[in-house]
Design a protein around this motif. Structure first.
Motif, short mmCIF file in Angstrom:
data_model
loop_
_atom_site.label_atom_id
_atom_site.label_comp_id
_atom_site.label_asym_id
_atom_site.label_seq_id
_atom_site.Cartn_x
_atom_site.Cartn_y
_atom_site.Cartn_z
N PHE A 212 0.83 -1.21 0.00
CA PHE A 212 0.00 0.00 0.00
C PHE A 212 0.87 1.26 0.00
O PHE A 212 0.62 2.21 -0.76
CB PHE A 212 -0.91 0.00 1.22
CG PHE A 212 -1.52 1.33 1.53
CD1 PHE A 212 -2.42 1.93 0.67
CD2 PHE A 212 -1.17 2.03 2.69
CE1 PHE A 212 -2.98 3.17 0.94
CE2 PHE A 212 -1.71 3.26 2.98
CZ PHE A 212 -2.62 3.84 2.09
N GLU B 78 2.31 1.75 -3.32
CA GLU B 78 1.30 2.31 -4.23
C GLU B 78 1.22 3.83 -4.07
O GLU B 78 1.11 4.57 -5.05
CB GLU B 78 -0.07 1.68 -3.95
CG GLU B 78 -0.24 0.27 -4.46
CD GLU B 78 -0.47 0.19 -5.96
OE1 GLU B 78 -0.55 1.25 -6.61
OE2 GLU B 78 -0.54 -0.93 -6.48
N LYS B 79 1.28 4.31 -2.83
CA LYS B 79 1.24 5.76 -2.59
C LYS B 79 2.47 6.45 -3.19
O LYS B 79 2.35 7.54 -3.77
CB LYS B 79 1.16 6.03 -1.09
CG LYS B 79 -0.09 5.51 -0.41
CD LYS B 79 -1.32 6.26 -0.86
CE LYS B 79 -1.39 7.65 -0.30
NZ LYS B 79 -2.66 8.34 -0.64
N GLN C 199 2.08 6.65 -6.80
CA GLN C 199 1.13 7.71 -7.11
C GLN C 199 1.83 9.06 -7.15
O GLN C 199 1.54 9.91 -8.01
CB GLN C 199 0.00 7.72 -6.09
CG GLN C 199 -1.15 8.65 -6.44
CD GLN C 199 -2.28 8.59 -5.43
OE1 GLN C 199 -2.14 8.02 -4.35
NE2 GLN C 199 -3.41 9.18 -5.76
N LYS D 237 -4.24 5.60 -8.95
CA LYS D 237 -5.09 6.20 -7.93
C LYS D 237 -6.29 5.31 -7.62
O LYS D 237 -6.76 5.26 -6.47
CB LYS D 237 -5.57 7.59 -8.39
CG LYS D 237 -6.36 8.35 -7.33
CD LYS D 237 -6.78 9.72 -7.84
CE LYS D 237 -7.47 10.52 -6.74
NZ LYS D 237 -8.68 9.86 -6.22
N CYS E 220 -5.18 2.88 -4.99
CA CYS E 220 -5.05 3.54 -3.67
C CYS E 220 -6.41 3.76 -3.04
O CYS E 220 -6.60 3.53 -1.84
CB CYS E 220 -4.29 4.86 -3.82
SG CYS E 220 -2.57 4.69 -4.34
N GLU F 133 -7.68 2.56 0.66
CA GLU F 133 -7.80 3.49 1.77
C GLU F 133 -9.08 4.32 1.81
O GLU F 133 -9.28 5.10 2.74
CB GLU F 133 -6.61 4.46 1.75
CG GLU F 133 -6.58 5.37 0.53
CD GLU F 133 -5.47 6.40 0.60
OE1 GLU F 133 -4.98 6.64 1.72
OE2 GLU F 133 -5.09 6.94 -0.45
N HIS G 181 -2.17 -4.68 -8.31
CA HIS G 181 -1.29 -3.54 -8.03
C HIS G 181 -0.63 -3.06 -9.32
O HIS G 181 -0.68 -3.74 -10.36
CB HIS G 181 -0.21 -3.93 -7.03
CG HIS G 181 -0.72 -4.14 -5.63
ND1 HIS G 181 -1.03 -3.10 -4.78
CD2 HIS G 181 -0.99 -5.28 -4.94
CE1 HIS G 181 -1.44 -3.57 -3.63
NE2 HIS G 181 -1.43 -4.90 -3.69
N LYS H 290 -1.99 4.21 7.42
CA LYS H 290 -2.62 5.13 6.48
C LYS H 290 -2.27 6.58 6.82
O LYS H 290 -1.96 7.38 5.92
CB LYS H 290 -4.13 4.92 6.48
CG LYS H 290 -4.88 5.73 5.45
CD LYS H 290 -6.29 5.19 5.22
CE LYS H 290 -7.09 5.14 6.49
NZ LYS H 290 -8.50 4.74 6.25
#
Length: 782
Positions: A401, A404-405, A408, A438, A441, A445, A500, A562
């Motif tokens: 995760f 992934e951010k 982004q 996005k 993501c 979240e 992903h 998060k």
């Protein structure tokens, strides 16, 4: 065996060794990109550019071009002047920070074992060498560089894919003064893999610090702390992996941490010994806690190390106090725990102790170097990369995760932002399609409409006890009901699959709820707060206010992650970003071993081809009109030293004066865009030539001035040497002719030999030697 010429840009055979900047590739395809990286890797060129993005391939050996010579070579040089190198990126960050007065950051990404931590070390080492400063600045530099081994000991471990894998995320901010001198630092840590303390996969180890402690303990420490061999502790002996190739745990344990943190030894030494005090009983107790009875004598030594009573330790490990409302009254009930619940409590304590000790060390380093105020800083983000194992659990879900951010951010600041900038500036170009993650993501979240995986997980943890398979099955059912129709989500009998940016990953939901709660029960906290060990009290390792925290829903691990990820993203977005994309060429960890399938997968999920296409379809260089004129105004007489008029017209005048083709540049609303790197190189070369020409004029005038002064000085010195040194000068005024050196008019004995019609042109004394070398003076008259 590495001659210096091999690593100079002008000597590289681009046909056989590949191109330095893959924007210049003739074809853009994953096979072409992979082949270019392979050519360079096999010839020990591990760095390659995609515009300003640096690609680094792990060589799995020490290469010779990280010396002081390279530091001097790359310091102050433009990117294109030397071969691709991480020093070039570090120098660019440092100079941009000083010149533009803007914070910088570098995001180092890649999978585990790709070389991210080593890249971060090289960046910090280079900045430390070029930034200068006095003794106080040197102390800050030493603390920043020497804190790495300490943090790696507590936060790194051997995994299947990497012998020194970072099992935590680290964002290191090097703080600078306005003059560019490092005068402080700050470390932000997150995502520590606490579960590794109590369990590891086959072929992996616990954190390095435990093996260093056992190998490096003195005889006195072994007796005082009860330290023995690793196979004695269940936390370390689950799969019998105790050593790592090319790692000397005993040697690594010799670093004195108090010298790193610059704290008094009597303050820090007990804090480091706390690791032995608190972790030894947790490890030792694991082998026996599942027994039906815990004898007080058995608990004597663990209780002594923790500074608590034996009866208290036994009570909190085998029972739990629960609050219950009955008839409007709040009652406390003592519930006896079974073996599984007791083991859960023990593991929670062990994980909490390690995590809080790690947080304390980070805080101690920050206290040693952090400034009270911020001016400028360079941030280095080193976080473990995207992970896909045979069995992926809650830890891999959180790690992926965060990646992934970060992806982004890369998309927002490079691909998407670049295309949006062209639209805003009114630049004509062909848009490039790319995958915007996005949607992934948000799937993880998002809070509502529809809720993300983390929100659903928190709801399940709040409504169940989050222990056992029942809660995990309920999680899987809710995921299927609420987000089962999502394009990037699929469920299976033991978990779910996410699409992903790096590929499809199967997650096993067993233990998801338990690890998400990450609860340390109030009974254990009260027990540790009652400890007589002054180190625990002094450093507030258990600062919880139990009265306040009993109200409301407890915070979960996913919620904390998060918040940390979003806070990190906000911090990175406030800086000027730079990127290092690391690639792991093989799983054997051997040099010059190239696995096509593995590299192909990384090239694909890192989005290298999309990045190249955007760079090629777009413009390699863009600057505001003002900054462009400031740099290139010297190229024309009309713009130098200052352009009087509209900046746009001044930029256009400069570009036309160098005869740049019109299809190589465009003028936007506020910026000039130059398409090909070669066109920019032309401007830079002309600028250097102009500066060189002016420098030669100044040097010529200065050398002429010095030469004239030197000539005058030499003439005066020569005159001083001859002054009053020649005897003939006494009679020079009264000479009848220039050759009369003996005064013939006053010497009648000489005049008698001269006839009336004869004229004397030269007259002097000649010294003659006879055969016996006797001197006879003769008068010579011509």
């Amino acid at each position: 065996n590495y001659p210096e010429w091999r690593f100079h840009l002008k000597q590289i055979d681009h046909f056989n060794c590949g191109v330095d900047d893959m924007v210049l590739l003739t074809k853009i395809h994953e096979d072409v990109v992979r082949d270019n990286l392979r050519k360079r890797y096999m010839d020990d060129y591990i760095f390659t550019y995609i515009g300003s993005v640096l690609i680094s391939v792990n060589p799995f050996k020490q290469l010779p071009y990280f010396t002081d010579h390279e530091v001097e070579l790359y310091q102050g040089a433009a990117q294109y002047e030397n071969p691709p190198h991480i020093y070039a990126l570090a120098d660019n960050m440092y100079r941009n920070m000083v010149i533009d007065v803007e914070n910088q950051c570098v995001i180092i990404s890649g999978e585990s074992g790709a070389g991210k931590t080593v890249s971060a070390k090289y960046i910090m080492s280079y900045i430390s060498k070029v930034s200068g400063g006095g003794p106080k600045v040197q102390q800050v530099k030493d603390t920043i560089l020497q804190s790495n081994p300490l943090l790696e000991a507590f936060g790194n471990a051997k995994t299947v894919r990497n012998n020194n894998s970072s099992r935590f995320g680290k964002y290191f901010e090097i703080q600078f003064s306005r003059a560019g001198e490092p005068d402080g630092g700050k470390i932000s840590n997150f995502l520590l893999e606490k579960s590794r303390v109590v369990s590891q996969n086959q072929g992996e180890r616990n954190f390095h610090i435990y093996y260093q402690l056992l190998e490096g303990a003195s005889k006195e420490q072994r007796e005082y702390l009860g330290v023995t061999s690793p196979d004695y502790y269940f936390y370390l002996s689950q799969f019998g992996t105790y050593t790592v190739d090319d790692v000397n745990d005993k040697k690594d344990s010799a670093t004195p941490p108090h010298s790193v943190l610059h704290l008094p030894c009597h303050v820090l030494h007990p804090a480091l010994h706390l690791l032995c005090h608190v972790l030894h009983p947790a490890l030792h107790l694991l082998c026996h806690v599942l027994h039906s009875a815990l004898h007080l004598l058995f608990l004597a030594f663990p209780a002594y190390l923790l500074g608590i009573s034996q009866s208290g330790l036994k009570e909190k490990l085998t029972s739990r106090t629960m609050d219950s409302k009955w008839g409007g009254k709040l009652e406390s009930i003592l519930v006896t725990l079974n073996a599984e619940q007791a083991a859960f409590t023990r593991d929670a304590l062990s994980k909490a102790l390690h995590a809080r000790l790690f947080d304390y060390l980070v805080d101690a380093i920050n206290r040693a170097v952090q400034k009270d105020y911020e001016e400028l800083n360079i941030g280095v983000l080193d976080i473990y990369g995207f992970e896909i194992f045979q069995k992926n659990g809650f830890e891999q879900f959180c790690i992926n995760f965060v990646n992934e951010k970060l992806q982004q951010i890369f998309i927002e600041l490079t691909l998407k932002a670049e295309q949006e900038e062209y639209v805003q500036e009114g630049i004509k170009w062909t848009p490039i399609e790319y995958f915007n993650n996005k949607v992934v993501c948000d799937l993880i979240e998002s809070k509502v409409n529809p809720p993300g995986i983390m929100s659903i997980l928190d709801d399940v943890c709040a409504t169940t006890h989050a222990k056992g398979e029942g809660s995990d099955q309920m999680l899987l059912q809710k995921l299927q009901i609420q987000i089962g129709a999502h394009d990037h989500f699929n469920s299976w009998n033991k978990g779910f699959m996410l699409h992903h940016y790096a590929g499809k990953v199967l997650y096993d939901t067993s233990g998801f709820c338990e690890r998400n709660r990450d609860v340390l029960f109030s009974d254990i906290i009260e027990l540790m707060q009652s400890s007589e060990l002054w180190v625990i009290r002094l450093y507030y390792l258990f600062p919880e206010n139990l009265v306040v925290e009993k109200k409301g829903r407890p915070s979960t691990a996913s919620n904390k992650i998060k918040k940390q990820a979003n806070h990190l993203v906000q911090k990175l977005m406030r800086c000027c970003p730079h990127y290092v994309r690391c690639i792991k060429p093989n799983e054997t960890k051997r040099p010059r071993d190239w696995e096509e399938a593995r590299v192909h997968h990384q090239v694909e999920y890192l989005g290298l081809c999309e990045n190249i296409r955007v760079r090629r379809a777009g413009y390699a260089y863009r600057r505001t009109f003002g900054k462009f004129l400031q740099r290139y105004a010297i190229l024309t007489k009309e713009t130098w030293p200052k352009w009087h008029g509209e900046q746009r017209k001044g930029v256009l005048h400069v570009l036309r004066s160098v005869n740049m083709e019109q299809d190589q540049y465009q003028l936007g609303q506020s910026k000039v865009f130059i398409k090909a790197p070669e066109s920019l190189f032309l401007l830079e070369e002309m600028r250097e030539r102009r500066y060189d020409g002016y420098a030669r004029v100044i040097q010529k005038a200065w050398r002429k001035h010095n030469a004239v002064r030197k000539c005058v000085r030499l003439r005066n010195e020569a005159s001083d040497i001859l002054l009053n040194k020649k005897e003939r000068r006494r009679n020079s005024i009264n000479r009848n002719f220039a050759g009369d050196y003996i005064g013939t008019d006053s010497r009648p004995e000489i005049r008698q030999f001269v006839g009336r019609s004869e004229r004397i042109d030269f007259a002097d004394v000649v010294v003659k030697y006879d055969r016996r070398f006797r001197v006879r003076d003769l008068k010579q008259v011509d």
